[in-house]
Design a protein around this motif. Structure first.
Motif, PDB file in Angstrom:
ATOM      1  N   GLU A   1       0.975  -1.351  -0.017  1.00 33.93           N
ATOM      2  CA  GLU A   1      -0.039  -0.050  -0.105  1.00 33.93           C
ATOM      3  C   GLU A   1       1.031   1.374   0.050  1.00 33.93           C
ATOM      4  O   GLU A   1       0.579   2.192  -0.382  1.00 33.93           O
ATOM      5  N   LEU A   2       1.897   1.333   0.671  1.00 30.30           N
ATOM      6  CA  LEU A   2       2.762   2.496   0.807  1.00 30.30           C
ATOM      7  C   LEU A   2       3.528   2.366  -0.599  1.00 30.30           C
ATOM      8  O   LEU A   2       3.668   3.479  -1.053  1.00 30.30           O
ATOM      9  N   ALA A   3       3.767   1.407  -1.028  1.00 28.99           N
ATOM     10  CA  ALA A   3       4.630   1.491  -2.450  1.00 28.99           C
ATOM     11  C   ALA A   3       3.362   2.142  -3.477  1.00 28.99           C
ATOM     12  O   ALA A   3       4.055   2.722  -4.228  1.00 28.99           O
ATOM     13  N   ARG A   4       2.356   1.893  -3.349  1.00 28.81           N
ATOM     14  CA  ARG A   4       1.294   2.430  -4.395  1.00 28.81           C
ATOM     15  C   ARG A   4       1.174   4.048  -4.116  1.00 28.81           C
ATOM     16  O   ARG A   4       0.964   4.723  -5.039  1.00 28.81           O
ATOM     17  N   LEU A   5       1.122   4.299  -3.012  1.00 24.19           N
ATOM     18  CA  LEU A   5       0.977   5.705  -2.656  1.00 24.19           C
ATOM     19  C   LEU A   5       2.304   6.462  -3.156  1.00 24.19           C
ATOM     20  O   LEU A   5       2.278   7.451  -3.725  1.00 24.19           O
ATOM     21  N   LEU A   6       3.547   5.896  -2.694  1.00 23.85           N
ATOM     22  CA  LEU A   6       4.598   6.340  -3.297  1.00 23.85           C
ATOM     23  C   LEU A   6       4.605   6.460  -4.824  1.00 23.85           C
ATOM     24  O   LEU A   6       5.185   7.646  -5.499  1.00 23.85           O
ATOM     25  N   ALA A   7       4.298   5.458  -5.700  1.00 28.65           N
ATOM     26  CA  ALA A   7       4.451   5.538  -7.059  1.00 28.65           C
ATOM     27  C   ALA A   7       3.396   6.626  -7.639  1.00 28.65           C
ATOM     28  O   ALA A   7       3.755   7.504  -8.440  1.00 28.65           O
ATOM     29  N   SER A   8       2.143   6.651  -6.861  1.00 32.33           N
ATOM     30  CA  SER A   8       1.480   7.838  -7.280  1.00 32.33           C
ATOM     31  C   SER A   8       1.790   9.172  -6.979  1.00 32.33           C
ATOM     32  O   SER A   8       1.745  10.209  -7.947  1.00 32.33           O
ATOM     33  N   VAL A   9       2.511   9.423  -5.857  1.00 29.92           N
ATOM     34  CA  VAL A   9       3.021  10.964  -5.428  1.00 29.92           C
ATOM     35  C   VAL A   9       4.310  10.809  -6.410  1.00 29.92           C
ATOM     36  O   VAL A   9       4.425  12.173  -6.768  1.00 29.92           O
ATOM     37  N   ALA A  10       5.133   9.935  -6.613  1.00 32.00           N
ATOM     38  CA  ALA A  10       6.195  10.322  -7.714  1.00 32.00           C
ATOM     39  C   ALA A  10       5.798  10.452  -9.130  1.00 32.00           C
ATOM     40  O   ALA A  10       6.263  11.344  -9.645  1.00 32.00           O
ATOM     41  N   ALA A  11       4.755   9.915  -9.391  1.00 31.53           N
ATOM     42  CA  ALA A  11       3.990  10.126 -11.085  1.00 31.53           C
ATOM     43  C   ALA A  11       3.710  11.706 -10.906  1.00 31.53           C
ATOM     44  O   ALA A  11       3.732  12.539 -11.877  1.00 31.53           O
ATOM     45  N   ALA A  12       2.965  12.019  -9.688  1.00 27.72           N
ATOM     46  CA  ALA A  12       2.289  13.459  -9.541  1.00 27.72           C
ATOM     47  C   ALA A  12       3.561  14.442  -9.881  1.00 27.72           C
ATOM     48  O   ALA A  12       3.502  15.547 -10.417  1.00 27.72           O
ATOM     49  N   GLY A  13       4.650  14.116  -8.916  1.00 29.29           N
ATOM     50  CA  GLY A  13       5.960  14.898  -9.073  1.00 29.29           C
ATOM     51  C   GLY A  13       6.477  15.001 -10.315  1.00 29.29           C
ATOM     52  O   GLY A  13       7.030  16.173 -10.716  1.00 29.29           O
ATOM     53  N   ALA A  14       6.517  14.096 -11.121  1.00 30.95           N
ATOM     54  CA  ALA A  14       6.972  14.024 -12.478  1.00 30.95           C
ATOM     55  C   ALA A  14       6.201  15.087 -13.310  1.00 30.95           C
ATOM     56  O   ALA A  14       6.719  15.940 -13.977  1.00 30.95           O
ATOM     57  N   ALA A  15       4.856  14.796 -13.046  1.00 29.83           N
ATOM     58  CA  ALA A  15       3.864  15.568 -13.810  1.00 29.83           C
ATOM     59  C   ALA A  15       4.160  17.072 -13.576  1.00 29.83           C
ATOM     60  O   ALA A  15       4.246  18.069 -14.444  1.00 29.83           O
TER      61      ALA A  15
END
Length: 171
Positions: free
Chosen positions: A148-162
């Motif tokens: 679950e934390l990995a999913r959150l990290l991935a989502s936030v990382a993608a938002a940061g890249a955007a």
């Protein structure tokens, strides 16, 4: 015949022991909920919240230094505020609970405030670099994070890249 019974008995005992050990090994593995609340996961979550809060401070300093960028930066800042709050497990921190749409009232460049370039374009580039660096760090952290934390990290990382893309492409 006695030898066959003894061999069967020993083989059965060996198989039973192996099954018992396998069952114990499965029980020794932490449940997914326990992995999400492990010390390592909490440390990773705490660091992610701290990093988002630092990025939020960078947005606030940039908005203070360059009010003309408010229309472009406020939506991105609001997302970063939500990210900081998402990483805060139980009680929201002071910085994470700040209003998502605007910097805190009276936000001024203090001793701990991030440096903001004087040029608006350079200020956007500095924010983009900070977003990109943090997105890369979060992507690397995925390997050691529970599901679950990995999913959150991935989502936030993608938002940061955007965000980094939007900051560099906006003119």
């Amino acid at each position: 015949m006695a030898l066959t019974r003894r061999t069967t008995l020993l083989a059965g005992a060996a198989l039973g022991g192996a099954a018992l050990l396998t069952g114990c090994a499965d029980d020794a593995r932490p449940a997914p909920e326990a992995a999400e609340r492990s010390a390592a996961a909490e440390r990773l979550r705490k660091n992610a919240a701290r990093d988002s809060t630092a990025l939020l401070a960078r947005y606030d300093a940039t908005l203070t230094a360059h009010p003309a960028l408010a229309a472009q930066l406020r939506p991105l800042r609001a997302e970063v505020a939500r990210h900081a709050q998402a990483f805060t497990s139980d009680a929201p921190s002071t910085a994470a609970s700040a209003p998502a749409s605007a910097p805190p009232a009276g936000a001024a460049r203090g001793a701990g405030a991030p440096d903001v370039p004087g040029d608006e374009r350079a200020a956007r580039t500095a924010l983009a670099d900070a977003e990109r660096t943090l997105a890369d760090a979060r992507t690397k952290a995925l390997v050691s994070a529970p599901a679950e934390l990995a999913r959150l990290l991935a989502s936030v990382a993608a938002a940061g890249a955007a965000h980094a893309y939007l900051l560099t492409e906006a003119g």
